[in-house]
Write a protein that holds these residues in place. Structure first.
Motif, PDB file in Angstrom:
ATOM      1  N   VAL A 289      -3.193 -12.333  17.700  1.00 47.85           N
ATOM      2  CA  VAL A 289      -1.760 -12.378  17.519  1.00 47.85           C
ATOM      3  C   VAL A 289      -1.454 -11.927  15.917  1.00 47.85           C
ATOM      4  N   ARG A 290      -0.138 -11.394  15.765  1.00 46.92           N
ATOM      5  CA  ARG A 290       0.230 -10.791  14.653  1.00 46.92           C
ATOM      6  C   ARG A 290       1.670 -11.224  14.040  1.00 46.92           C
ATOM      7  N   PRO A 291       1.693 -11.572  12.845  1.00 52.28           N
ATOM      8  CA  PRO A 291       3.158 -11.970  12.436  1.00 52.28           C
ATOM      9  C   PRO A 291       4.091 -10.535  12.292  1.00 52.28           C
ATOM     10  N   TYR A 292       5.270 -10.483  12.505  1.00 45.68           N
ATOM     11  CA  TYR A 292       5.951  -9.519  12.228  1.00 45.68           C
ATOM     12  C   TYR A 292       7.298  -9.739  11.725  1.00 45.68           C
ATOM     13  N   ALA A 293       7.763  -8.759  10.777  1.00 45.26           N
ATOM     14  CA  ALA A 293       9.098  -8.984   9.914  1.00 45.26           C
ATOM     15  C   ALA A 293      10.264  -8.164  10.441  1.00 45.26           C
ATOM     16  N   GLY A 294      10.265  -7.036   9.725  1.00 42.80           N
ATOM     17  CA  GLY A 294      11.318  -6.011  10.123  1.00 42.80           C
ATOM     18  C   GLY A 294      11.057  -5.399  11.578  1.00 42.80           C
ATOM     19  N   GLY A 295       9.709  -4.994  11.595  1.00 46.33           N
ATOM     20  CA  GLY A 295       9.239  -4.518  12.954  1.00 46.33           C
ATOM     21  C   GLY A 295       9.297  -2.910  12.843  1.00 46.33           C
ATOM     22  N   THR A 296       9.659  -2.484  11.577  1.00 48.97           N
ATOM     23  CA  THR A 296       9.503  -0.935  11.508  1.00 48.97           C
ATOM     24  C   THR A 296       8.536  -0.313  11.506  1.00 48.97           C
ATOM     25  N   SER A 297       7.246  -0.744  11.177  1.00 46.47           N
ATOM     26  CA  SER A 297       6.009  -0.183  11.144  1.00 46.47           C
ATOM     27  C   SER A 297       5.270  -0.977  12.761  1.00 46.47           C
ATOM     28  N   LEU A 298       5.302  -2.166  12.683  1.00 50.41           N
ATOM     29  CA  LEU A 298       4.505  -2.724  13.806  1.00 50.41           C
ATOM     30  C   LEU A 298       4.953  -2.224  15.288  1.00 50.41           C
ATOM     31  N   LEU A 299       6.261  -2.473  15.444  1.00 48.35           N
ATOM     32  CA  LEU A 299       6.999  -2.389  16.785  1.00 48.35           C
ATOM     33  C   LEU A 299       6.770  -0.920  17.011  1.00 48.35           C
TER      34      LEU A 299
ATOM     35  N   GLN B 290       0.693   5.953   2.717  1.00 46.03           N
ATOM     36  CA  GLN B 290       1.803   6.529   2.271  1.00 46.03           C
ATOM     37  C   GLN B 290       2.961   5.636   2.090  1.00 46.03           C
ATOM     38  N   SER B 291       2.782   4.747   0.992  1.00 47.57           N
ATOM     39  CA  SER B 291       4.001   3.935   1.075  1.00 47.57           C
ATOM     40  C   SER B 291       4.216   3.966  -0.487  1.00 47.57           C
ATOM     41  N   ASP B 292       5.442   3.277  -0.987  1.00 49.74           N
ATOM     42  CA  ASP B 292       5.886   3.388  -2.421  1.00 49.74           C
ATOM     43  C   ASP B 292       5.295   2.062  -2.882  1.00 49.74           C
ATOM     44  N   PRO B 293       6.065   0.750  -2.400  1.00 47.92           N
ATOM     45  CA  PRO B 293       5.848  -0.447  -3.231  1.00 47.92           C
ATOM     46  C   PRO B 293       4.553  -1.033  -3.535  1.00 47.92           C
TER      47      PRO B 293
ATOM     48  N   GLY C 214      13.249  -2.991   7.196  1.00 51.02           N
ATOM     49  CA  GLY C 214      11.954  -3.190   6.524  1.00 51.02           C
ATOM     50  C   GLY C 214      11.782  -4.169   5.583  1.00 51.02           C
ATOM     51  N   THR C 215      10.904  -4.904   5.512  1.00 53.47           N
ATOM     52  CA  THR C 215      11.052  -5.962   4.215  1.00 53.47           C
ATOM     53  C   THR C 215       9.311  -5.553   3.290  1.00 53.47           C
ATOM     54  N   ILE C 216       9.865  -6.402   2.110  1.00 48.74           N
ATOM     55  CA  ILE C 216       8.736  -6.191   0.897  1.00 48.74           C
ATOM     56  C   ILE C 216       7.371  -6.703   1.538  1.00 48.74           C
TER      57      ILE C 216
ATOM     58  N   THR D 222      14.437  -7.691   2.318  1.00 50.64           N
ATOM     59  CA  THR D 222      14.237  -6.359   2.892  1.00 50.64           C
ATOM     60  C   THR D 222      14.519  -5.361   1.704  1.00 50.64           C
ATOM     61  N   HIS D 223      14.138  -3.925   2.013  1.00 52.14           N
ATOM     62  CA  HIS D 223      14.194  -2.967   1.116  1.00 52.14           C
ATOM     63  C   HIS D 223      15.604  -2.881   0.389  1.00 52.14           C
ATOM     64  N   ARG D 224      16.496  -3.118   1.511  1.00 50.90           N
ATOM     65  CA  ARG D 224      17.859  -2.938   1.124  1.00 50.90           C
ATOM     66  C   ARG D 224      18.434  -3.723   0.147  1.00 50.90           C
TER      67      ARG D 224
ATOM     68  N   ILE E 167      -0.134 -15.660   6.039  1.00 54.23           N
ATOM     69  CA  ILE E 167       1.041 -14.976   6.081  1.00 54.23           C
ATOM     70  C   ILE E 167       1.279 -14.630   4.543  1.00 54.23           C
ATOM     71  N   LEU E 168       1.682 -13.403   4.280  1.00 55.71           N
ATOM     72  CA  LEU E 168       2.241 -13.090   2.714  1.00 55.71           C
ATOM     73  C   LEU E 168       3.517 -13.702   2.626  1.00 55.71           C
ATOM     74  N   THR E 169       3.650 -14.826   1.792  1.00 54.77           N
ATOM     75  CA  THR E 169       5.004 -15.380   1.559  1.00 54.77           C
ATOM     76  C   THR E 169       5.703 -14.755   0.475  1.00 54.77           C
TER      77      THR E 169
ATOM     78  N   LEU F 177      13.293   4.925  -0.893  1.00 56.86           N
ATOM     79  CA  LEU F 177      12.695   4.672   0.299  1.00 56.86           C
ATOM     80  C   LEU F 177      13.099   4.928   1.661  1.00 56.86           C
ATOM     81  N   ALA F 178      12.846   5.846   2.208  1.00 54.73           N
ATOM     82  CA  ALA F 178      13.195   6.060   3.621  1.00 54.73           C
ATOM     83  C   ALA F 178      14.670   6.188   3.738  1.00 54.73           C
ATOM     84  N   ASN F 179      15.187   5.618   4.761  1.00 53.55           N
ATOM     85  CA  ASN F 179      16.618   5.761   4.919  1.00 53.55           C
ATOM     86  C   ASN F 179      17.402   4.431   5.126  1.00 53.55           C
TER      87      ASN F 179
HETATM   88  C1  LIG Z   1      11.226   6.377   9.645  1.00 50.72           C
HETATM   89  C2  LIG Z   1      10.371   5.695   8.376  1.00 50.72           C
HETATM   90  C3  LIG Z   1      10.566   5.985   7.170  1.00 50.72           C
HETATM   91  C4  LIG Z   1       9.847   5.512   6.345  1.00 50.72           C
HETATM   92  N1  LIG Z   1       9.617   5.940   4.989  1.00 50.72           N
HETATM   93  C5  LIG Z   1       8.969   4.935   4.126  1.00 50.72           C
HETATM   94  C6  LIG Z   1       8.970   5.457   2.551  1.00 50.72           C
HETATM   95  O1  LIG Z   1       9.505   6.660   2.326  1.00 50.72           O
HETATM   96  N2  LIG Z   1       8.247   4.661   1.763  1.00 50.72           N
HETATM   97  C7  LIG Z   1       7.660   3.398   1.999  1.00 50.72           C
HETATM   98  O2  LIG Z   1       7.146   2.863   1.323  1.00 50.72           O
HETATM   99  N3  LIG Z   1       7.575   3.003   3.441  1.00 50.72           N
HETATM  100  C8  LIG Z   1       8.091   3.761   4.440  1.00 50.72           C
HETATM  101  N4  LIG Z   1       8.276   3.381   5.655  1.00 50.72           N
HETATM  102  C9  LIG Z   1       7.472   2.206   6.024  1.00 50.72           C
HETATM  103  C10 LIG Z   1       8.341   0.732   6.233  1.00 50.72           C
HETATM  104  O3  LIG Z   1       9.193   1.003   5.484  1.00 50.72           O
HETATM  105  C11 LIG Z   1       7.624  -0.244   5.746  1.00 50.72           C
HETATM  106  O4  LIG Z   1       6.201  -0.038   6.128  1.00 50.72           O
HETATM  107  C12 LIG Z   1       8.133  -1.485   6.092  1.00 50.72           C
HETATM  108  O5  LIG Z   1       8.534  -2.079   4.923  1.00 50.72           O
HETATM  109  C13 LIG Z   1       7.226  -2.745   6.729  1.00 50.72           C
HETATM  110  O6  LIG Z   1       7.934  -3.722   6.819  1.00 50.72           O
HETATM  111  P1  LIG Z   1       8.348  -4.381   8.091  1.00 50.72           P
HETATM  112  O7  LIG Z   1       9.040  -5.807   7.731  1.00 50.72           O
HETATM  113  O8  LIG Z   1       9.092  -3.719   8.947  1.00 50.72           O
HETATM  114  O9  LIG Z   1       6.987  -4.641   8.777  1.00 50.72           O
HETATM  115  P2  LIG Z   1       6.593  -4.725  10.130  1.00 50.72           P
HETATM  116  O10 LIG Z   1       6.703  -3.558  10.843  1.00 50.72           O
HETATM  117  O11 LIG Z   1       7.227  -6.170  10.788  1.00 50.72           O
HETATM  118  O12 LIG Z   1       4.869  -5.361   9.974  1.00 50.72           O
HETATM  119  C14 LIG Z   1       4.087  -4.338   9.534  1.00 50.72           C
HETATM  120  C15 LIG Z   1       2.837  -5.119   9.501  1.00 50.72           C
HETATM  121  O13 LIG Z   1       2.540  -5.981   8.412  1.00 50.72           O
HETATM  122  C16 LIG Z   1       2.225  -7.154   8.915  1.00 50.72           C
HETATM  123  N5  LIG Z   1       3.445  -8.172   8.223  1.00 50.72           N
HETATM  124  C17 LIG Z   1       4.533  -8.098   8.085  1.00 50.72           C
HETATM  125  N6  LIG Z   1       5.144  -9.045   7.596  1.00 50.72           N
HETATM  126  C18 LIG Z   1       4.162 -10.032   7.086  1.00 50.72           C
HETATM  127  C19 LIG Z   1       3.987 -10.992   6.362  1.00 50.72           C
HETATM  128  N7  LIG Z   1       4.896 -11.562   5.591  1.00 50.72           N
HETATM  129  N8  LIG Z   1       2.599 -11.612   6.125  1.00 50.72           N
HETATM  130  C20 LIG Z   1       1.516 -11.010   6.701  1.00 50.72           C
HETATM  131  N9  LIG Z   1       1.677  -9.820   7.639  1.00 50.72           N
HETATM  132  C21 LIG Z   1       2.942  -9.366   7.574  1.00 50.72           C
HETATM  133  C22 LIG Z   1       2.417  -6.944  10.206  1.00 50.72           C
HETATM  134  O14 LIG Z   1       1.755  -8.190  10.981  1.00 50.72           O
HETATM  135  C23 LIG Z   1       2.263  -5.728  10.542  1.00 50.72           C
HETATM  136  O15 LIG Z   1       0.911  -5.627  10.741  1.00 50.72           O
HETATM  137  C24 LIG Z   1       8.977   4.079   6.627  1.00 50.72           C
HETATM  138  C25 LIG Z   1       9.033   3.625   8.041  1.00 50.72           C
HETATM  139  C26 LIG Z   1       9.692   4.425   8.881  1.00 50.72           C
HETATM  140  C27 LIG Z   1       9.919   3.760  10.227  1.00 50.72           C
END
Ligand SMILES: Cc1cc2nc3c(=O)[nH]c(=O)nc-3n(C[C@H](O)[C@H](O)[C@H](O)COP(=O)(O)OP(=O)(O)OC[C@H]3O[C@@H](n4cnc5c(N)ncnc54)[C@H](O)[C@@H]3O)c2cc1C
Length: 304
Positions: free
Chosen positions: A27-37, A122-125, A110-112, A77-79, A166-168, A101-103
């Motif tokens: 099982v995995r939690p997900y939030a914005g899905g920008t990375s996991l999905l 390769q991430s900033d926060p 995407g969430t913090i 969210t980042h926004r 879960i990271l809250t 960060l990103a676009n």
């Molecule tokens: C085109 C593109 C450009 C990007 N550019 C940048 C950039 O310039 N700088 C940068 O820093 N990042 C960048 N990113 C990365 C992206 O912004 C982050 O990874 C994003 O914030 C992840 O958040 P999410 O909510 O989408 O996570 P998800 O995709 O939902 O989850 C990511 C992972 O974290 C876990 N997870 C999510 N939330 C929780 C929680 N609350 N507790 C426990 N586990 C959790 C999930 O199980 C999964 O493994 C980019 C991504 C894309 C697609």
């Protein structure tokens, strides 16, 4: 191709934690899905149960406590961070980092919490918040704990988070009254891409200013300033450049000190060859970014 999975939509953190405990590792939690999905759609990762956290309204808040500590919910969210008046006022550096960060499409989804939990090099926060002394709250059906970001990251895409946690929230201590911080990143594949190198510098006054003169401030023994220097994207986790910090203590915030610190940053980096560039190139850029971050932090601290 996206393979079938069961989708769960809890409405409380407790319920989400129980789902993670029930399905154990599958099982995995997900939030914005920008990375996991994205990984799942590319067929690089699969899990049979996804727990969508988006309905957990409690995790969307940004709060400032009496002592200036900021507590940010994982689903912010980042926004939202980029635009938050509270963040603008009390931690403008974070608004600035989020703006770069990103676009806007990624920032809107995407969430913090996702950014910190994903632990992508390769991430900033992570780099920025680790240097600011932030800690994260992890919750499971078993209880909760706070972990400093210094101890949170283990390796590439690996943190101390257990599969049922879960990271809250992330908690960031108030910035020191007279300090200066700057994050400088280099993106060689376009401004909205992930960083090739990121350097964060936080300068803090380590003793009362008293009658210290400008010349004394710059001298090694009387500088009265401490630095925290954190490197991102040049190793498996954010790296604290302790040798570079020691150079500033030894040489002061002088041109010699800055040069020595920037060279030490390059030594502390642990880059690898990848699509972002060769290890040697990243090391050289870490040195350049470190110098710029130090100079900008000094300007913000009123020292340049
Ligand atoms: C085109 C593109 C450009 C990007 N550019 C940048 C950039 O310039 N700088 C940068 O820093 N990042 C960048 N990113 C990365 C992206 O912004 C982050 O990874 C994003 O914030 C992840 O958040 P999410 O909510 O989408 O996570 P998800 O995709 O939902 O989850 C990511 C992972 O974290 C876990 N997870 C999510 N939330 C929780 C929680 N609350 N507790 C426990 N586990 C959790 C999930 O199980 C999964 O493994 C980019 C991504 C894309 C697609």
């Amino acid at each position: 191709m996206l393979r079938a999975f069961t989708y769960h939509q809890p409405v409380t953190v407790q319920e989400a934690c129980e789902l993670l405990a029930y399905y154990e590792g599958n099982v995995r939690p997900y939030a914005g899905g920008t990375s996991l999905l994205t990984l799942m759609k590319q067929g690089l990762f699969h899990v049979e149960n996804l727990v969508n956290l988006k309905r957990l309204a409690d995790l969307r808040t940004i709060e400032k406590e009496g002592d200036g500590t900021l507590t940010i919910g994982a689903l912010v969210t980042h926004r939202a961070l980029e635009l938050s008046p509270l963040i603008h006022e009390y931690l403008p550096l974070l608004s600035e980092v989020e703006h770069e960060l990103a676009n806007v499409r990624v920032r809107a989804a995407g969430t913090i919490g996702g950014s910190l939990a994903f632990a992508e090099a390769q991430s900033d926060p992570p780099t920025v918040l680790a240097a600011l002394g932030a800690e994260v709250r992890l919750q499971s059906a078993r209880g909760e704990r706070w972990v400093s970001l210094d101890e949170f990251y283990v390796d590439y895409y690996e943190t101390v988070t257990a599969p049922d946690e879960i990271l809250t929230h992330v908690r960031i201590p108030a910035a020191p009254p007279r300090g200066g911080a700057a994050y400088v990143k280099f993106c060689n594949r376009g401004r909205s891409d992930k960083p090739t190198v990121g350097v964060m510098v936080a300068l803090m006054r380590s003793m009362p200013s008293g009658s210290t003169t400008a010349a004394e401030t710059r001298s090694p023994a009387r500088s009265g300033w401490e630095a925290c220097i954190m490197l991102g994207a040049v190793g498996p986790t954010p790296i604290r450049a302790v040798q570079a910090e020691a150079c500033l203590i030894a040489e002061g915030l002088t041109p010699t000190g800055l040069r020595a610190a920037a060279a030490a940053v390059a030594e502390s980096a642990r880059p690898v060859d990848d699509l972002y560039g060769s290890a040697a190139y990243k090391r050289a850029m870490a040195r350049v970014m470190a110098r710029r971050a130090l100079e900008r932090a000094m300007q913000r601290a009123g020292l340049a």
